[in-house]
Design a protein around this motif. Structure first.
Motif, mmCIF file in Angstrom:
data_model
loop_
_atom_site.group_PDB
_atom_site.id
_atom_site.type_symbol
_atom_site.label_atom_id
_atom_site.label_comp_id
_atom_site.label_asym_id
_atom_site.label_seq_id
_atom_site.Cartn_x
_atom_site.Cartn_y
_atom_site.Cartn_z
ATOM 1 N N THR A 140 -55.637 19.703 3.529
ATOM 2 C CA THR A 140 -54.627 19.167 2.624
ATOM 3 C C THR A 140 -53.266 18.983 3.269
ATOM 4 O O THR A 140 -52.424 18.293 2.719
ATOM 5 C CB THR A 140 -54.459 20.103 1.415
ATOM 6 O OG1 THR A 140 -54.043 21.388 1.886
ATOM 7 C CG2 THR A 140 -55.729 20.198 0.613
ATOM 8 N N GLY A 141 -53.033 19.592 4.411
ATOM 9 C CA GLY A 141 -51.719 19.548 5.032
ATOM 10 C C GLY A 141 -50.877 20.715 4.552
ATOM 11 O O GLY A 141 -51.280 21.502 3.703
ATOM 12 N N ASP A 142 -49.664 20.827 5.111
ATOM 13 C CA ASP A 142 -48.846 21.991 4.787
ATOM 14 C C ASP A 142 -47.962 21.810 3.555
ATOM 15 O O ASP A 142 -47.350 22.751 3.102
ATOM 16 C CB ASP A 142 -47.992 22.393 5.989
ATOM 17 C CG ASP A 142 -47.046 21.294 6.435
ATOM 18 O OD1 ASP A 142 -47.171 20.176 5.930
ATOM 19 O OD2 ASP A 142 -46.193 21.568 7.291
ATOM 20 N N ALA A 143 -47.906 20.614 3.006
ATOM 21 C CA ALA A 143 -47.066 20.374 1.829
ATOM 22 C C ALA A 143 -47.897 20.472 0.556
ATOM 23 O O ALA A 143 -47.948 19.551 -0.251
ATOM 24 C CB ALA A 143 -46.403 19.012 1.926
ATOM 25 N N VAL A 144 -48.557 21.595 0.364
ATOM 26 C CA VAL A 144 -49.396 21.785 -0.806
ATOM 27 C C VAL A 144 -49.037 23.131 -1.452
ATOM 28 O O VAL A 144 -48.689 24.085 -0.764
ATOM 29 C CB VAL A 144 -50.903 21.719 -0.438
ATOM 30 C CG1 VAL A 144 -51.325 22.883 0.398
ATOM 31 C CG2 VAL A 144 -51.761 21.597 -1.654
ATOM 32 N N PHE A 145 -49.099 23.174 -2.782
ATOM 33 C CA PHE A 145 -48.784 24.380 -3.528
ATOM 34 C C PHE A 145 -50.007 24.796 -4.331
ATOM 35 O O PHE A 145 -50.588 23.983 -5.041
ATOM 36 C CB PHE A 145 -47.596 24.145 -4.463
ATOM 37 C CG PHE A 145 -46.360 23.713 -3.745
ATOM 38 C CD1 PHE A 145 -45.543 24.642 -3.136
ATOM 39 C CD2 PHE A 145 -46.033 22.375 -3.654
ATOM 40 C CE1 PHE A 145 -44.410 24.246 -2.451
ATOM 41 C CE2 PHE A 145 -44.905 21.962 -2.979
ATOM 42 C CZ PHE A 145 -44.084 22.908 -2.368
ATOM 43 N N VAL A 146 -50.380 26.047 -4.243
ATOM 44 C CA VAL A 146 -51.525 26.579 -4.971
ATOM 45 C C VAL A 146 -51.070 26.975 -6.365
ATOM 46 O O VAL A 146 -50.147 27.768 -6.523
ATOM 47 C CB VAL A 146 -52.131 27.786 -4.218
ATOM 48 C CG1 VAL A 146 -53.238 28.425 -5.029
ATOM 49 C CG2 VAL A 146 -52.639 27.360 -2.851
ATOM 50 N N ASP A 147 -51.713 26.392 -7.382
ATOM 51 C CA ASP A 147 -51.367 26.698 -8.767
ATOM 52 C C ASP A 147 -52.271 27.769 -9.363
ATOM 53 O O ASP A 147 -51.806 28.706 -9.991
ATOM 54 C CB ASP A 147 -51.465 25.433 -9.630
ATOM 55 C CG ASP A 147 -50.347 24.450 -9.340
ATOM 56 O OD1 ASP A 147 -49.259 24.886 -8.946
ATOM 57 O OD2 ASP A 147 -50.574 23.240 -9.505
ATOM 58 N N ASN A 148 -53.589 27.602 -9.187
ATOM 59 C CA ASN A 148 -54.556 28.480 -9.835
ATOM 60 C C ASN A 148 -55.776 28.582 -8.946
ATOM 61 O O ASN A 148 -55.986 27.747 -8.070
ATOM 62 C CB ASN A 148 -54.915 27.902 -11.206
ATOM 63 C CG ASN A 148 -55.561 28.916 -12.102
ATOM 64 O OD1 ASN A 148 -55.681 30.088 -11.752
ATOM 65 N ND2 ASN A 148 -56.004 28.471 -13.259
#
Length: 125
Positions: free
Chosen positions: A98-106
């Motif tokens: 996904t690359g490093d600009a990803v945020f884990v929500d759940n």
């Protein structure tokens, strides 16, 4: 000779002039020949990809659903770590895809059809 070198340095010749063509040729020669003569130390990174396939599916425009094998995440399935530590480990596991600009929500743990455990992660960019 000093006058010619000074005018080359300050780029005073107009286009179409022989001196202008010589300057452009020297610049292009420098750009295309020096990488073969000098070793700048540029090498492709040897970053290993994930050992198992990672499934990435769209979440209907809201983000991504990423399924990663449990063995590819540095966490136990029954972890007692804080939510921040779990997010950090899951983000690191899905980052090669996904690359490093990803945020884990759940996230949740799931079992696939072969009986292997995996982490199902909802992420957004």
């Amino acid at each position: 000779m000093n006058k010619i070198l000074k005018s080359y340095f300050y780029w005073t010749y107009p286009r179409g002039n022989i001196h202008y063509d010589i300057m452009v040729t020297l610049i292009l020669a420098f750009i295309f020949i020096t990488p073969h003569l000098w070793d700048y130390g540029d090498k492709p990174s040897i970053a290993a990809g994930p050992p198992h396939p990672i499934q990435v599916v769209s979440d209907g425009g809201r983000g991504l659903i990423v399924t990663v094998q449990a063995s590819d995440v540095n966490l136990d399935l029954q972890t007692t770590e804080s939510k921040q530590e779990v997010k950090k480990a899951l983000r690191k596991a899905i980052e090669p895809v996904t690359g490093d600009a990803v945020f884990v929500d759940n996230w949740q743990t799931v079992q696939d059809s072969q009986g292997n455990w995996a982490w199902k992660v909802w992420a957004r960019r």
